[in-house]
Design an enzyme around this catalytic site. Structure first.
Site, PDB file in Angstrom:
ATOM      1  N   CYS A   1     -12.652   1.494  -3.413  1.00  0.00           N
ATOM      2  CA  CYS A   1     -12.819   2.779  -4.095  1.00  0.00           C
ATOM      3  C   CYS A   1     -14.307   3.086  -4.169  1.00  0.00           C
ATOM      4  CB  CYS A   1     -12.137   2.801  -5.456  1.00  0.00           C
ATOM      5  SG  CYS A   1     -12.855   1.755  -6.711  1.00  0.00           S
TER       6      CYS A   1
ATOM      7  N   CYS B   1      -9.213   6.205  -3.430  1.00  0.00           N
ATOM      8  CA  CYS B   1      -9.786   7.506  -3.736  1.00  0.00           C
ATOM      9  C   CYS B   1     -10.300   8.131  -2.449  1.00  0.00           C
ATOM     10  CB  CYS B   1     -10.922   7.384  -4.752  1.00  0.00           C
ATOM     11  SG  CYS B   1     -12.362   6.507  -4.133  1.00  0.00           S
TER      12      CYS B   1
ATOM     13  N   CYS C   1     -15.626   5.230   4.127  1.00  0.00           N
ATOM     14  CA  CYS C   1     -15.254   3.915   4.618  1.00  0.00           C
ATOM     15  C   CYS C   1     -15.683   3.765   6.079  1.00  0.00           C
ATOM     16  CB  CYS C   1     -13.733   3.785   4.510  1.00  0.00           C
ATOM     17  SG  CYS C   1     -13.116   2.142   4.703  1.00  0.00           S
TER      18      CYS C   1
END
Length: 138
Positions: free
Chosen positions: A8, A81, A88
């Site tokens: 997250c 999220c 990412c």
């Protein structure tokens, strides 16, 4: 051993709660469970409190940045999220990726009671998602 990575934004609430539940639900001899964030915000005291209310102690966990070695060897990557999903690194080819679009309970406003309710709501959704994941991911 299969590796699961929960990601997250700040690794302070959602991914920490997911890591705590996953360590309780997945057999430790078959799964390595970790969490991290695209930033480090420290472990949120409200996350610790609401997890303890449900019998899971995450007090010894701490906020971590994404470890690229672990990330690149993970079998399952769960983003909790949109920020983590969007920032990412590219998901490695061997990994399965799942996204759980959960609101950040640390951004809840109101009284302490109302803030804790926001944490409990997210905690319960994470727990439900993990029960389903345990059934479907072996």
């Amino acid at each position: 051993m299969k590796k699961i990575y929960f990601l997250c934004t700040g690794n302070s609430c959602r991914s920490q709660m997911a890591e705590g539940y996953a360590k309780e639900l997945f057999p430790s001899d078959k799964f390595e469970i970790r969490s991290a964030g695209v930033e480090k915000h420290g472990l949120n005291k409200n996350a610790v409190q609401v997890m303890a209310e449900d019998g899971v102690d995450i007090n010894q966990q701490y906020s971590k940045l994404i470890d690229l070695n672990y990330f690149n060897s993970a079998n399952l990557i769960v983003t909790l999220c949109g920020d983590a999903r969007d920032k990412c690194p590219v998901i490695p080819p061997q990994a399965t990726s799942i996204h759980w679009p959960l609101p950040d309970p640390a951004k809840a406003t109101g009284t302490e009671k109302e803030k804790l309710q926001a944490f409990r709501k997210v905690r319960n959704k994470i727990k439900d998602n993990l029960f389903e994941l345990v059934q479907n991911y072996k």
